[in-house]
Design a protein around this motif. Structure first.
Motif, PDB file in Angstrom:
ATOM      1  N   HIS A 258       0.773  -1.246   0.000  1.00  0.00           N
ATOM      2  CA  HIS A 258       0.000   0.000   0.000  1.00  0.00           C
ATOM      3  C   HIS A 258       0.804   1.296   0.000  1.00  0.00           C
ATOM      4  N   HIS A 259       2.147   1.233  -0.125  1.00  0.00           N
ATOM      5  CA  HIS A 259       2.892   2.491  -0.025  1.00  0.00           C
ATOM      6  C   HIS A 259       2.746   3.383  -1.261  1.00  0.00           C
ATOM      7  N   ASP A 264      -6.134  10.690  -1.597  1.00  0.00           N
ATOM      8  CA  ASP A 264      -7.393  11.010  -2.286  1.00  0.00           C
ATOM      9  C   ASP A 264      -7.995   9.809  -3.001  1.00  0.00           C
ATOM     10  N   GLY A 265      -7.358   8.645  -2.892  1.00  0.00           N
ATOM     11  CA  GLY A 265      -7.910   7.431  -3.489  1.00  0.00           C
ATOM     12  C   GLY A 265      -7.481   7.173  -4.913  1.00  0.00           C
ATOM     13  N   SER A 266      -6.535   7.939  -5.439  1.00  0.00           N
ATOM     14  CA  SER A 266      -6.121   7.778  -6.835  1.00  0.00           C
ATOM     15  C   SER A 266      -4.887   6.899  -7.000  1.00  0.00           C
ATOM     16  N   TYR A 268      -2.507   3.171  -6.177  1.00  0.00           N
ATOM     17  CA  TYR A 268      -2.652   1.757  -6.532  1.00  0.00           C
ATOM     18  C   TYR A 268      -2.014   0.907  -5.430  1.00  0.00           C
ATOM     19  N   PRO A 269      -2.382  -0.388  -5.322  1.00  0.00           N
ATOM     20  CA  PRO A 269      -3.180  -1.165  -6.283  1.00  0.00           C
ATOM     21  C   PRO A 269      -4.687  -1.179  -6.011  1.00  0.00           C
ATOM     22  N   HIS A 270      -5.128  -0.754  -4.849  1.00  0.00           N
ATOM     23  CA  HIS A 270      -6.527  -0.924  -4.461  1.00  0.00           C
ATOM     24  C   HIS A 270      -7.299   0.383  -4.338  1.00  0.00           C
ATOM     25  N   ARG A 271      -6.665   1.496  -4.717  1.00  0.00           N
ATOM     26  CA  ARG A 271      -7.306   2.815  -4.666  1.00  0.00           C
ATOM     27  C   ARG A 271      -7.917   3.097  -3.291  1.00  0.00           C
ATOM     28  N   LEU A 272      -7.175   2.721  -2.259  1.00  0.00           N
ATOM     29  CA  LEU A 272      -7.620   3.025  -0.898  1.00  0.00           C
ATOM     30  C   LEU A 272      -7.561   4.522  -0.671  1.00  0.00           C
ATOM     31  N   GLN A 315       1.258  18.442  -1.864  1.00  0.00           N
ATOM     32  CA  GLN A 315       0.510  17.201  -2.073  1.00  0.00           C
ATOM     33  C   GLN A 315      -0.244  16.714  -0.826  1.00  0.00           C
ATOM     34  N   LYS A 316      -0.272  17.523   0.224  1.00  0.00           N
ATOM     35  CA  LYS A 316      -1.077  17.180   1.408  1.00  0.00           C
ATOM     36  C   LYS A 316      -2.543  17.026   1.009  1.00  0.00           C
ATOM     37  N   SER A 317      -3.159  15.963   1.506  1.00  0.00           N
ATOM     38  CA  SER A 317      -4.574  15.654   1.245  1.00  0.00           C
ATOM     39  C   SER A 317      -4.834  15.266  -0.203  1.00  0.00           C
TER      40      SER A 317
END
Length: 342
Positions: A258-259, A264-266, A268-272, A315-317
């Protein structure tokens, strides 16, 4: 602290020498005045050879200094103390023991009774103190990471830099926002961060080190390194099944997979999105990008630290957890961060 009349107390003290565990009795100056047969058998020191000597004769550098400090503090206050020592036997072999030391006062004179339990004889086998466990975990994970990415001659510097900055950041973030992470958890995150890009060992070199822009299919292949990394550590540790690495493995998996997720969900790999991204991955994400920016790569020149920090703040948030960035910025403001060697 326990006090008896002189006659009864000395009788009771010497009765303790009949215990099956190793027993040592010292005076107020920690000079040995008696040991039992079990103590002689375990250590190889006879009563005749050891009585009158300081109890520190058995000391090794492998018992943490903090352990001795805690012991001295408790005994100075007349309290009993329990802990773990790694001592020398007479033949210089190591023996690990759980010990309880109790002060006894006899006719206004203090004596200390230590009862040892040899850990090597317990069902679980050999004892490793937390410091030694941490060193073993960190060293083995570093060797694993470097071995899997050995194609890149500069990878050791990058991995070590990411690990060091992760250690700084997790401690600072824990202090600043009160995440209530234990020291053990902080160490696990720092140790595991070195494995973040282990999956790149499965990416073709022509794509991994391509100096120009990547084609869309090449980008897709690059993004596969998170799942490849997860498969690698699963295969390596499947046979191990060792409690020593269990927590480290779970944290490492989160970091590897997940790193590259984004706040913002954009990603990869799971768009968390947001806090659905594990904290350890959010922390390593900031460190990994920062180190990449201030390092020279085949496709870019290195940035100044100031420019890289400005990018993180921008790039915060969006890409990064804003609180993690704020914690990282405090490291920059106090001068902790420094550029890598060219």
């Amino acid at each position: 602290m326990i006090s008896y009349s002189m006659e009864n107390s000395m009788k009771n003290l010497h009765t303790l020498l009949e215990l099956a565990d190793a027993v040592i009795i010292t005076d107020a100056d920690h000079r040995i005045i008696a040991v039992n047969h079990a103590y002689e058998t375990i250590t190889g020191h006879s009563s005749k050879s050891i009585i009158g000597k300081k109890a520190g004769i058995l000391r090794t550098p492998y018992t943490p200094k903090e352990t001795y400090a805690e012991m001295k503090e408790a005994l100075s206050q007349g309290a009993s103390w329990s802990g773990v020592f790694t001592n020398y036997k007479r033949n210089h072999e190591l023996w690990n023991s759980s010990i309880t030391i109790t002060p006894f006062v006899c006719d206004n004179t203090t004596y200390y009774v230590g009862v040892f339990r040899e850990l090597e004889q317990l069902q679980r086998g050999h004892y490793l103190d937390e410091g030694r466990v941490g060193n073993i975990q960190s060293s083995l994970l570093k060797v694993l990471a470097i071995s899997c990415e050995i194609r890149d001659p500069g990878i050791e510097s990058h991995l070590s830099s990411v690990q060091q900055m992760t250690e700084w950041l997790v401690v600072r973030h824990n202090q600043r926002v009160a995440t209530d992470l234990s020291e053990e958890a902080l160490a696990h995150i720092a140790h595991s961060s070195i494995l973040h890009d282990i999956g790149k060992s499965g990416i073709p070199e022509g794509i991994l080190y391509k100096p120009g822009p990547l084609a869309s299919y090449e980008r897709t292949i690059i993004e596969m390194h998170t799942q490849i990394g997860l498969d690698i550590v699963d295969k390596i540790f499947r046979e191990l099944d060792d409690e020593l690495f269990k927590k480290e493995l779970n944290i490492a998996k989160n970091i590897i997979l997940h790193h590259h997720e984004k706040w913002d969900g954009s990603g990869y790999p799971h768009r968390l999105q947001g806090e659905n991204i594990p904290l350890e991955a959010r922390i390593v994400s900031v460190v990994d990008v920062f180190d990449a920016l201030i390092s020279k790569r085949p496709y870019k020149e290195k940035w100044s630290i100031e420019k890289a920090i400005h990018y993180l703040v921008e790039q915060k948030s969006i890409h990064f957890d804003p609180e993690v960035v704020d914690s990282f910025v405090t490291l920059y403001e106090e001068g902790t961060l420094s550029p890598p060697e060219s």
